[in-house]
Design a protein around this motif. Structure first.
Motif, short mmCIF file in Angstrom:
data_model
loop_
_atom_site.label_atom_id
_atom_site.label_comp_id
_atom_site.label_asym_id
_atom_site.label_seq_id
_atom_site.Cartn_x
_atom_site.Cartn_y
_atom_site.Cartn_z
N LEU A 1 0.85 -1.18 0.00
CA LEU A 1 0.00 0.00 0.00
C LEU A 1 0.89 1.24 0.00
CD1 LEU A 1 -2.37 -1.29 2.82
CD2 LEU A 1 -2.68 -1.56 0.34
N LEU A 2 0.67 2.15 -0.95
CA LEU A 2 1.52 3.33 -1.09
C LEU A 2 0.65 4.59 -1.04
CD1 LEU A 2 2.44 1.00 -3.46
CD2 LEU A 2 4.46 2.43 -3.39
N ASP A 3 0.91 5.43 -0.05
CA ASP A 3 0.13 6.64 0.15
C ASP A 3 0.90 7.85 -0.40
OD1 ASP A 3 -1.68 8.52 0.96
OD2 ASP A 3 -1.30 8.31 3.10
N GLU A 4 0.46 8.36 -1.56
CA GLU A 4 1.11 9.50 -2.22
C GLU A 4 2.64 9.29 -2.25
OE1 GLU A 4 -0.48 11.92 -3.66
OE2 GLU A 4 -2.43 12.16 -2.68
N PRO A 5 3.12 8.19 -2.85
CA PRO A 5 4.54 7.84 -2.73
C PRO A 5 5.50 8.81 -3.40
CG PRO A 5 3.47 6.46 -4.37
CD PRO A 5 2.39 7.23 -3.68
N LEU A 6 5.03 9.62 -4.35
CA LEU A 6 5.94 10.49 -5.10
C LEU A 6 5.68 11.98 -4.80
CD1 LEU A 6 5.77 8.67 -8.56
CD2 LEU A 6 7.22 8.16 -6.60
#
Length: 380
Positions: A174-179
């Motif tokens: 799960l990636l929350d706003e990774p960039l």
């Protein structure tokens, strides 16, 4: 870490006999009187890079936190790999989460940051060393293991956070706003990097983002969220080219939207009368003759020509250039129409402007037109 050969490259397009890795049924979350996530049903398949896209406050991060086990459900169910997660705490779920802030330990080296989760799980030391080296190679940081996070660039810290999340080999990442913390140029480069890494490891990614371009670049499929609900689910091409509502058409990219009335509903075509012009669409659609409808046109699908001779008829109208936005590779023309509506037209700057006589500039009279297949009909 290698991708599983048993996972179809596009499992969501041929679901015959395939069970979703993630199953959400009637998932609802309320904070007091506010419904953050409203009765969501969603299937995500193994091997997908799935994006939850929406504006601030739409419920996408809350939904991600419920998948991770950081938020409880008011109603509904979440299953991961067939197992109901209702009573499973976050630390026992087959998931890992990469936070927007990266949350790296500043006093630890890169290698120790990555190894931390494995040490907590009491993985043997030799196995930890091998897995850390393997994941460092995957993210192309094999020469940075002894550095501290403060000695790395933003893009490198992002890859360390990704490596730390992947090294535990979760079924679901799960990636929350990774960039979000990266500058625009680095973010574009890292989008492709992230997608390539996901393809290599074969882990299912669920990414939350508010950035439409990021979601389009990264995802195999995407869900557009608004006010706690899923507005549309599909591949980037499906969502962009075939939006199901005015909200989706306007939220994904840019769209000129104008109201009309269906004058002819044929098996292989539709005619619509609008204040802009009469619109002919060369494909059938389930619409009601005489009913209200909306026509949406993407700016890049409209042709523009400089002309003092006005045009009338289907799929064409004359106007005046009201404003211009020069973006280098493209220009955006804002065309004022006879009904006082403004239409955006995007044109590529394919040649350098050596002869200004042929340039379209402010207050020029122009004709705009589009192909019969370019207009999109929206019923809501």
């Amino acid at each position: 870490m290698t991708a599983s050969n048993s996972v179809s490259a596009t499992p969501w397009s041929d679901t015959d006999g395939q069970k979703p890795l993630v199953e959400l049924r009637g998932v609802t979350k309320k904070f007091g009187d506010v419904t953050a996530v409203d009765n969501i049903d969603l299937d995500i398949y193994a091997g997908e890079l799935f994006c939850l896209l929406g504006g601030s406050g739409c419920g996408k991060s809350t939904l991600l936190r419920m998948l991770a086990g950081f938020e409880s459900l008011n109603s509904g169910s979440i299953k991961i790999d067939g197992v109901d997660m209702s009573d499973v705490p976050a630390y026992d779920r087959p998931t890992n989460m990469m936070f927007q802030s990266y949350a790296l330990f500043p006093h630890m080296s890169v290698a120790k940051n990555i190894a931390f989760g494995l040490q907590q799980d009491r993985v043997p030391k030799n196995d930890i060393a091998d897995r850390v080296q393997d994941i460092l190679k995957l993210v192309e940081l094999q020469d940075y293991g002894k550095r501290k996070p403060s000695q790395l660039s933003g893009g490198q810290r992002q890859r360390v956070a990704l490596a730390r999340a992947l090294v535990k080999q979760p079924k679901l990442l799960l990636l929350d706003e990774p960039l979000a913390a990266l500058d625009k140029k680095l973010r574009k480069h890292t989008q492709f990097e992230l997608a390539n890494i996901q393809e290599k490891v074969g882990v299912t990614f669920v990414v939350v983002t508010h950035d439409q371009e990021e979601a389009m670049t990264l995802s195999s499929r995407m869900a557009v969220m608004d006010a706690g609900r899923l507005q549309q689910i599909g591949t980037p091409t499906e969502v962009y080219e075939f939006p199901e509502s005015r909200f989706v058409a306007d939220f994904i990219g840019s769209a000129n939207i104008f109201e009309g009335r269906v004058t002819e509903d044929g098996a292989d075509h539709v005619r619509v009368q609008t204040d802009v012009c009469d619109v002919f669409i060369d494909h059938g659609q389930s619409v009601k003759e005489g009913g209200k409808i909306w026509v949406a046109l993407r700016p890049e699908k409209i042709h523009i020509t400089k002309s003092d001779t006005p045009v009338t008829g289907e799929n064409q109208v004359s106007g005046v250039v009201d404003d211009i936005g020069y973006l280098g590779e493209t220009s955006i023309y804002k065309i004022l129409l006879p009904n006082d509506q403004i239409i955006d037209v995007t044109a590529p700057n394919q040649t350098r402007p050596m002869n200004r006589q042929h340039l379209i500039t402010w207050e020029d009279k122009v004709n705009i037109s589009w192909e019969p297949s370019s207009a999109m009909l929206l019923t809501s």
